[in-house]
Structures are given as C-alpha cells and as structure tokens.
Design a protein around this motif. Structure first.
Motif, short mmCIF file in Angstrom:
data_model
loop_
_atom_site.label_atom_id
_atom_site.label_comp_id
_atom_site.label_asym_id
_atom_site.label_seq_id
_atom_site.Cartn_x
_atom_site.Cartn_y
_atom_site.Cartn_z
N LEU A 23 51.25 -7.06 -6.92
CA LEU A 23 51.61 -5.82 -6.25
C LEU A 23 52.81 -5.16 -6.92
CD1 LEU A 23 51.18 -3.92 -3.78
CD2 LEU A 23 52.80 -5.37 -2.55
N ALA A 24 53.79 -5.97 -7.31
CA ALA A 24 55.00 -5.45 -7.95
C ALA A 24 54.67 -4.79 -9.28
CB ALA A 24 56.02 -6.57 -8.15
N ILE A 25 53.82 -5.43 -10.08
CA ILE A 25 53.45 -4.88 -11.39
C ILE A 25 52.68 -3.57 -11.22
CG2 ILE A 25 52.06 -5.27 -13.46
CD1 ILE A 25 52.74 -8.26 -13.18
N ALA A 26 51.71 -3.57 -10.31
CA ALA A 26 50.92 -2.36 -10.07
C ALA A 26 51.81 -1.22 -9.56
CB ALA A 26 49.82 -2.66 -9.06
N ALA A 27 52.72 -1.53 -8.66
CA ALA A 27 53.61 -0.51 -8.10
C ALA A 27 54.55 0.04 -9.17
CB ALA A 27 54.41 -1.09 -6.94
N ALA A 28 55.10 -0.87 -10.00
CA ALA A 28 56.00 -0.43 -11.06
C ALA A 28 55.29 0.48 -12.05
CB ALA A 28 56.59 -1.64 -11.78
N MET A 30 52.57 2.38 -11.40
CA MET A 30 52.33 3.66 -10.72
C MET A 30 53.60 4.50 -10.65
SD MET A 30 49.96 2.50 -7.49
CE MET A 30 50.25 4.08 -6.69
N LEU A 31 54.71 3.84 -10.35
CA LEU A 31 55.98 4.55 -10.22
C LEU A 31 56.41 5.13 -11.57
CD1 LEU A 31 58.24 5.28 -8.27
CD2 LEU A 31 59.33 3.10 -8.83
N GLY A 36 57.51 9.57 -14.72
CA GLY A 36 57.37 10.10 -16.08
C GLY A 36 56.60 11.41 -16.10
N GLY A 37 55.51 11.47 -15.34
CA GLY A 37 54.72 12.70 -15.29
C GLY A 37 55.50 13.86 -14.68
N THR A 38 56.30 13.56 -13.65
CA THR A 38 57.10 14.61 -13.01
C THR A 38 58.19 15.13 -13.94
OG1 THR A 38 56.69 13.61 -10.84
CG2 THR A 38 58.48 15.19 -10.99
N ILE A 39 58.84 14.21 -14.65
CA ILE A 39 59.88 14.63 -15.61
C ILE A 39 59.26 15.47 -16.72
CG2 ILE A 39 61.51 13.80 -17.34
CD1 ILE A 39 62.10 11.43 -15.52
N PHE A 40 58.09 15.06 -17.20
CA PHE A 40 57.40 15.83 -18.24
C PHE A 40 57.08 17.23 -17.74
CE2 PHE A 40 53.40 17.34 -20.08
CZ PHE A 40 53.74 17.36 -21.43
N ALA A 152 57.92 3.51 -2.93
CA ALA A 152 58.46 4.52 -3.84
C ALA A 152 57.35 5.15 -4.67
CB ALA A 152 59.52 3.90 -4.74
N ALA A 153 56.42 4.31 -5.13
CA ALA A 153 55.29 4.83 -5.92
C ALA A 153 54.43 5.76 -5.09
CB ALA A 153 54.46 3.66 -6.45
N GLY A 154 54.19 5.38 -3.83
CA GLY A 154 53.43 6.26 -2.96
C GLY A 154 54.14 7.58 -2.73
N MET A 155 55.47 7.54 -2.56
CA MET A 155 56.25 8.75 -2.31
C MET A 155 56.17 9.74 -3.48
SD MET A 155 59.72 7.21 -0.61
CE MET A 155 60.59 8.78 -0.80
N ILE A 156 56.23 9.24 -4.70
CA ILE A 156 56.28 10.15 -5.85
C ILE A 156 54.96 10.89 -6.04
CG2 ILE A 156 55.50 8.55 -7.66
CD1 ILE A 156 58.40 11.10 -7.88
N PHE A 157 53.88 10.36 -5.47
CA PHE A 157 52.59 11.04 -5.59
C PHE A 157 52.30 11.94 -4.38
CE2 PHE A 157 51.90 7.70 -8.73
CZ PHE A 157 51.32 8.43 -9.76
N THR A 158 53.21 12.00 -3.42
CA THR A 158 53.04 12.94 -2.33
C THR A 158 53.57 14.30 -2.75
OG1 THR A 158 55.22 12.48 -1.37
CG2 THR A 158 53.37 11.10 -0.63
N ARG A 159 53.19 15.32 -1.97
CA ARG A 159 53.68 16.67 -2.27
C ARG A 159 55.20 16.71 -2.19
NH1 ARG A 159 51.07 21.21 1.27
NH2 ARG A 159 52.34 22.47 -0.16
N GLY A 160 55.76 16.10 -1.13
CA GLY A 160 57.20 16.15 -0.94
C GLY A 160 57.96 15.41 -2.02
N GLY A 161 57.49 14.21 -2.38
CA GLY A 161 58.17 13.43 -3.40
C GLY A 161 58.14 14.10 -4.76
N HIS A 162 56.96 14.60 -5.14
CA HIS A 162 56.83 15.24 -6.45
C HIS A 162 57.65 16.52 -6.53
CE1 HIS A 162 55.02 16.81 -10.12
NE2 HIS A 162 54.82 17.93 -9.47
N ILE A 163 57.54 17.38 -5.50
CA ILE A 163 58.18 18.70 -5.57
C ILE A 163 59.69 18.57 -5.46
CG2 ILE A 163 58.27 19.42 -3.15
CD1 ILE A 163 56.91 21.49 -6.11
N THR A 164 60.18 17.56 -4.73
CA THR A 164 61.63 17.37 -4.63
C THR A 164 62.22 16.99 -5.97
OG1 THR A 164 61.52 16.75 -2.29
CG2 THR A 164 63.46 16.04 -3.51
#
Length: 444
Positions: A23-28, A30-31, A36-40, A152-164
C-alpha cells in the motif's frame, strides 16, 4: 518497573511506521505522479502576474490572493482598493478576508517573486501531508505512514487538492487549521484558539464553524479564538486605515469600510462567485439561486445559513449532552464539515474538509462507522466523495461540450445536492438514542 522491551515497543508504536508495504509503495507512486503532474501543469500554464486569463492559471491565486496583497499591506496600502488593483500586477483587489492570513505569509512576500512561488509550492505540499496525517490519525490509523500517503495521494487527484496546488491558494492552511481547531477544542483550547484565528481569515469558514463548535460545547476555545482573531484583524486593518487616511485613523476607517463594500460588489459580479452562474459553488443557497435565476443578496444568505445549521447544531448539542464525540473522522466531524459546507458560501476546493470524514468511513476503525450497515456507509461515502471528484462541473468540461442550460445547471448542482442529502442522512443516524453509551473522544 516496566520491562525495557515493553517500553521500547511502546515508543516504537508511537513513531511513524509502514503497516502495509505494498500500500505504501502504491500510494507513494500515485502521490509522485499527482504532485509531479500538477507541478508540470503549473509551469506550463503559469500566469504571468497581471490580468486574469482562463487558460493561464498557474499560481494565479498565489499572485492575486497572497503575494501582492501582502506586499501592499506591509507597505501600508489597502489590498481592498481600486488604487491597489491599478498599481499592482493583479487581476483585481482581494475580497474581504482577514489580513491575518496575509501576515502569516509575509515571509514569502518579502522574497523575490519566483523564490516565493517555489517556497509556497513546498509549503502547500507540506500542508497536504499534514492534512493527510491528521486525517489518518483521527480515522484510527495512528502513525501509519502508508495510510497517510494513501490519503495524500487521494487528495491530490481531487478537484480541491489539484486546484489548490495548481493555483497556489491557502485552502490547505484553512482545512488543516479547521481540523486542528476541532480536534484540540476540548483538551487544548488555547491551541484550538490559535487555529481558529487562522480559520477566521475567511468569514465563510469561521461563521458556520463557530456556531457548530458552540453547539458542540467548545465555549472556551471559541472565546480564546475570538479574542485572538479580533486582535489579529484589528491591528493590520488599523495599520492600513492609518495610511489610507493619511495619518487620520477615523477618516482611514471610513475609507477602508467603503473599499470593503466596493470590493465585495466586484467579487459578486464575477461569474464564478455568483450563486446564479457559478459552476463551483457547493452551498445549498447557490443551488436555489441557480434554479430560480435570482440572487437575493447577503441578508437572505445569512438567514439561510442559520436555517441550514439548525439541524446539525441540535444533533451536536444532543451528542455533547450524552458525552458522545468521535472526532473529526467520525460522525461528529461529518456533522461539522457537512454543516459548514452547505450552510454558507463555499467553492469546490473547500470539499477538502471532507477528507477526514471520508477517511474515517472508509477505514472503518471508529465504532460509529462500524455500527452502520454496508449500504448506508457506502452511500454516505459516495455522497461526500462526489464533490471532490465531480469533474463534470469544471470549466474545462463545461466549455468543451455544448450543453443545454438545463444540463449545465444539473451538473453544477450535483455537488450541493449530494452534500445536502448527506447532511440529512448523518443528522438522522447520528441522533443519540437514550441508551447510547459514549463512543470515545477524538483520537487527535
């Protein structure tokens, strides 16, 4: 004397550890992809400070809502004025929120722009981790790094996490402060008060949260928070007023009051702010305004807030009287966060407030969630998860497809409707029966 091995085991248990390596590896992974995608995208869609353009929004909220307003305040200039909007490279003056949030970001505003941007991005990522860690802890996964990474990985793929992260707004700070204010209210009221001071930066956060916490019985934390919030707002506002009045504080206060009225009018006229036209609003008032085609104004909005808060406040009061409080990830937190979101103006990024309740419902470590049957629990999870994941009500989707006016209203109303239904459901199931025994206190 306790056995040393047992002591060491206890200390180790209180340290962050990995419970499930896969779970830790998969989450890391995804995160990493999400951040990385958001910064790009932020770099590719970077907004050069100045007029707003929809196709170039990278860090626009950092520029317009933090960096340049803070520089103005430090210089004794009002970020609520037309003169500020004309002088600085911003889209418009800021809406009325407490300058306390600007002062908290003043170290960034004292730096060159690009260095401030980079450090703010780092700060936002740290806030993302902090929210995930607090949510995992409250959900019953104490010091589980793998669970915190997954949240944290789930948050970054939400609208709120990504847009923030993409826009550079201070939503993460508000969400974390809200969680900690609620979690610490009973046992650490002074710490809770400091968090409430941060939450007070946005009236649409502090007003409903204050009433909900009052019903929960957090009087001491609220008094401390109110004292700190007033002091933190009055001092910088007085500084601004003194300079706006040319040394005449009374005249400056009058000028500042007019500026605040004017800036609120400017923001009400913006399409994404208006309850009639916004595709991002979550509150139920905006849903009604959208379908009636009429915005009655501020007073009806406040009256609607009191009406919508009545039920969750009553349930929280009864739970408090029965000694029931299962924290920000349990039914108590679900009542608080849903009540906060539906009762007053909130945008899609504020749905991050549901992170802890969703983590608690999915994790199934808390007694309250264990009591629910499978269908009811997952229905609540789906209702709360819809707004963070509803990409059908984004500017990108709505502009790409030619939808009828009715379909546009449907897609942009789903968020508020789902949260309203979730609030009704949780008010019913969280009502304490006479035979109910306390389910414990907040694990934070």
């Amino acid at each position: 004397m306790p056995d040393r091995d047992d002591e060491r085991a206890g200390v180790a248990h209180e340290r962050w550890h990995v419970g499930n390596r896969t779970l830790a590896i998969a989450a890391a992974l995804m995160l990493t992809i999400g951040i990385g995608g958001t910064i790009f995208r932020t770099v590719k869609k970077y907004q050069v400070p100045g007029p707003f353009t929809p196709d170039k929004q990278g860090l626009c909220d950092f520029h317009n809502g933090i960096y340049f307003p803070t520089r103005a305040v430090l210089a004794g200039e009002s970020p609520y004025s037309d003169a500020y909007a004309a002088k600085y490279p911003v889209a418009r003056q800021i809406p009325f929120f407490s300058p306390v949030i600007l002062l908290l970001h003043s170290p960034l505003a004292l730096m060159p722009l690009h260095l401030g941007e980079a450090l703010n991005m780092l700060l936002q990522i740290m806030m993302l981790f902090a929210i995930a860690a607090v949510s995992a802890h409250a959900a019953g996964f104490r010091y589980r790094l793998d669970v915190a990474l997954m949240i944290a990985a789930g948050m970054i793929f939400t609208r709120g996490g990504h847009i923030t992260l993409f826009n550079g707004y201070f939503t993460f700070q508000l969400v974390l402060a809200t969680f900690l204010a609620v979690a610490w209210a009973d046992r650490r009221p002074i710490s809770s008060g400091w968090m409430l001071m941060i939450v007070s930066a946005k009236p649409t956060y502090i007003l409903p949260l204050g009433f909900l916490m009052l019903a929960r019985g957090n009087v001491r934390a609220l008094v401390i928070g109110a004292t700190l919030s007033i002091a933190a707002a009055v001092l910088p506002l007085g500084w601004i007023a003194y300079h706006e009045g040319g040394g005449n504080l009374g005249e400056g206060i009058s000028i500042l009051a007019d500026q605040i009225v004017d800036t609120q009018e400017v923001h009400r006229s913006m399409e994404d702010e208006s309850p009639v036209f916004s595709w991002t609003r979550l509150d139920l008032f905006a849903i009604v305004a959208k379908w009636t085609g009429n915005d009655p104004g501020d007073l009806p909005h406040l009256l609607a807030m009191f009406g919508l808060l009545a039920a969750p406040m009553f349930v929280l009061f009864r739970r408090m009287r029965n000694g029931i409080d299962d924290g920000i990830a349990g039914w108590t937190g679900t009542l608080l966060m849903l009540g906060l979101l539906v009762s007053l103006y909130h945008q899609s990024y504020d749905s991050l407030l549901l992170t802890a309740p969703i983590a608690g419902a999915v994790g199934l470590r808390l007694t309250a969630w264990q009591r629910l049957n499978f269908l009811t629990r997952w229905a609540l999870i789906a209702l709360m998860a819809l707004p963070p994941l509803n990409y059908l009500s984004t500017r990108t989707f709505l502009h790409r497809f030619e939808l009828s006016e009715t379909m546009t209203r449907v897609f942009t109303s789903l968020n508020g409707i789902s949260l309203g239904i979730a609030l009704i459901v949780i008010c019913i199931i969280a009502w304490p029966a006479k035979s109910t025994s306390p389910v414990g206190s907040d694990p934070c």
